[in-house]
Scaffold this motif. Structure first.
Motif, PDB file in Angstrom:
ATOM      1  N   THR A   1       4.462  17.973  48.896  1.00  0.00           N
ATOM      2  CA  THR A   1       5.203  18.132  49.954  1.00  0.00           C
ATOM      3  C   THR A   1       6.265  19.123  49.689  1.00  0.00           C
ATOM      4  O   THR A   1       6.524  19.094  48.471  1.00  0.00           O
ATOM      5  CB  THR A   1       5.574  16.947  50.848  1.00  0.00           C
ATOM      6  OG1 THR A   1       6.367  16.315  49.934  1.00  0.00           O
ATOM      7  CG2 THR A   1       4.315  16.196  51.315  1.00  0.00           C
ATOM      8  N   ASP A   2       6.955  19.710  50.668  1.00  0.00           N
ATOM      9  CA  ASP A   2       8.256  20.687  50.357  1.00  0.00           C
ATOM     10  C   ASP A   2       9.145  19.562  49.764  1.00  0.00           C
ATOM     11  O   ASP A   2       9.826  19.986  48.720  1.00  0.00           O
ATOM     12  CB  ASP A   2       8.668  20.885  51.765  1.00  0.00           C
ATOM     13  CG  ASP A   2       7.790  22.273  52.483  1.00  0.00           C
ATOM     14  OD1 ASP A   2       6.767  22.642  51.602  1.00  0.00           O
ATOM     15  OD2 ASP A   2       7.811  22.391  53.528  1.00  0.00           O
TER      16      ASP A   2
ATOM     17  N   ILE B   1      16.076  22.584  48.923  1.00  0.00           N
ATOM     18  CA  ILE B   1      16.249  23.906  49.249  1.00  0.00           C
ATOM     19  C   ILE B   1      16.372  24.218  50.734  1.00  0.00           C
ATOM     20  O   ILE B   1      16.371  25.298  51.262  1.00  0.00           O
ATOM     21  CB  ILE B   1      14.815  24.575  48.907  1.00  0.00           C
ATOM     22  CG1 ILE B   1      13.396  24.061  49.599  1.00  0.00           C
ATOM     23  CG2 ILE B   1      14.482  24.600  47.513  1.00  0.00           C
ATOM     24  CD1 ILE B   1      12.149  24.881  49.548  1.00  0.00           C
ATOM     25  N   PHE B   2      16.345  23.042  51.707  1.00  0.00           N
ATOM     26  CA  PHE B   2      16.356  23.260  52.974  1.00  0.00           C
ATOM     27  C   PHE B   2      17.998  22.842  53.482  1.00  0.00           C
ATOM     28  O   PHE B   2      18.247  22.894  54.601  1.00  0.00           O
ATOM     29  CB  PHE B   2      15.581  22.298  53.906  1.00  0.00           C
ATOM     30  CG  PHE B   2      14.117  22.423  53.413  1.00  0.00           C
ATOM     31  CD1 PHE B   2      13.446  21.687  52.595  1.00  0.00           C
ATOM     32  CD2 PHE B   2      13.812  23.460  53.680  1.00  0.00           C
ATOM     33  CE1 PHE B   2      12.159  21.946  52.299  1.00  0.00           C
ATOM     34  CE2 PHE B   2      12.166  23.864  53.469  1.00  0.00           C
ATOM     35  CZ  PHE B   2      11.659  23.089  52.878  1.00  0.00           C
TER      36      PHE B   2
ATOM     37  N   ALA C   1       8.383  18.642  46.265  1.00  0.00           N
ATOM     38  CA  ALA C   1       8.346  19.727  45.371  1.00  0.00           C
ATOM     39  C   ALA C   1       9.969  19.861  45.033  1.00  0.00           C
ATOM     40  O   ALA C   1      10.382  20.300  43.788  1.00  0.00           O
ATOM     41  CB  ALA C   1       7.892  21.072  46.078  1.00  0.00           C
ATOM     42  N   ALA C   2      10.798  19.852  45.917  1.00  0.00           N
ATOM     43  CA  ALA C   2      12.383  20.041  45.738  1.00  0.00           C
ATOM     44  C   ALA C   2      12.967  19.043  44.924  1.00  0.00           C
ATOM     45  O   ALA C   2      13.609  19.149  44.003  1.00  0.00           O
ATOM     46  CB  ALA C   2      12.857  19.997  47.149  1.00  0.00           C
ATOM     47  N   GLU C   3      12.246  17.794  45.261  1.00  0.00           N
ATOM     48  CA  GLU C   3      12.744  16.544  44.360  1.00  0.00           C
ATOM     49  C   GLU C   3      12.521  16.647  42.882  1.00  0.00           C
ATOM     50  O   GLU C   3      13.252  16.545  42.088  1.00  0.00           O
ATOM     51  CB  GLU C   3      12.416  15.273  45.129  1.00  0.00           C
ATOM     52  CG  GLU C   3      13.126  14.929  46.190  1.00  0.00           C
ATOM     53  CD  GLU C   3      12.712  13.998  47.259  1.00  0.00           C
ATOM     54  OE1 GLU C   3      11.683  13.155  46.661  1.00  0.00           O
ATOM     55  OE2 GLU C   3      13.188  13.480  48.332  1.00  0.00           O
TER      56      GLU C   3
ATOM     57  N   LEU D   1      11.274  28.432  43.630  1.00  0.00           N
ATOM     58  CA  LEU D   1      11.168  26.848  43.190  1.00  0.00           C
ATOM     59  C   LEU D   1       9.723  26.939  42.821  1.00  0.00           C
ATOM     60  O   LEU D   1       9.557  26.286  41.525  1.00  0.00           O
ATOM     61  CB  LEU D   1      11.206  26.182  44.441  1.00  0.00           C
ATOM     62  CG  LEU D   1      11.225  24.538  44.233  1.00  0.00           C
ATOM     63  CD1 LEU D   1      12.315  23.957  44.796  1.00  0.00           C
ATOM     64  CD2 LEU D   1       9.873  24.104  44.468  1.00  0.00           C
ATOM     65  N   VAL D   2       8.744  27.439  43.334  1.00  0.00           N
ATOM     66  CA  VAL D   2       7.293  27.233  43.257  1.00  0.00           C
ATOM     67  C   VAL D   2       6.937  27.950  41.840  1.00  0.00           C
ATOM     68  O   VAL D   2       6.396  27.548  40.923  1.00  0.00           O
ATOM     69  CB  VAL D   2       6.433  27.714  44.005  1.00  0.00           C
ATOM     70  CG1 VAL D   2       4.752  27.619  43.660  1.00  0.00           C
ATOM     71  CG2 VAL D   2       6.600  26.824  45.527  1.00  0.00           C
ATOM     72  N   THR D   3       7.362  29.255  41.730  1.00  0.00           N
ATOM     73  CA  THR D   3       7.399  30.002  40.596  1.00  0.00           C
ATOM     74  C   THR D   3       8.071  29.525  39.500  1.00  0.00           C
ATOM     75  O   THR D   3       7.394  29.501  38.321  1.00  0.00           O
ATOM     76  CB  THR D   3       7.881  31.266  40.900  1.00  0.00           C
ATOM     77  OG1 THR D   3       7.327  32.052  42.054  1.00  0.00           O
ATOM     78  CG2 THR D   3       7.742  32.422  39.676  1.00  0.00           C
TER      79      THR D   3
END
Length: 111
Positions: free
Chosen positions: A88-89, A107-108, A92-94, A42-44
């Motif tokens: 925040t996690d 991602i969780f 980032a996902a949103e 996700l971050v990459t």
């Protein structure tokens, strides 16, 4: 950090055993490895998308203005990195979901 703790040999052995067990049972657990791999992807992917030409337009105004004010490529990449690092996690996902799909997923999600 500046303190030094001393333990008797038997207590130190117990602490080292517990540390090793915690590492194997928690840190190296398959469930955490999956979340780590998904987070890395996700971050990459998000970095590549934001660092691409016109990718900075996805960032909020304050980061976009800072990005536009810089001429050095390395400094611009630092702005992108700082933007992602400040997430925040959940955000980032949103955010990732908003820039790559119409139906963002977390991602969780348990498997």
């Amino acid at each position: 950090m500046l303190s030094t703790a001393y333990l008797p040999d038997d207590a130190r052995l117990s602490v080292e055993c517990l540390k090793h067990y915690t590492f194997e049972a928690t840190i190296m657990a398959p469930r955490l490895r999956v979340a780590e791999a998904r987070g890395y992807d996700l971050v990459t992917s998000m970095f590549e998308r934001l660092a691409a030409p016109k990718g900075h337009l996805f960032m909020p105004d304050d980061f976009r203005d800072l990005y536009d004010s810089l001429s050095d490529k390395a400094e611009k990449m630092r702005v992108v990195s700082d933007f992602i690092a400040g997430m925040t996690d959940r955000y980032a996902a949103e955010f990732y979901g908003r820039i790559v799909s119409e139906n963002p997923v977390t991602i969780f999600k348990p498997f």
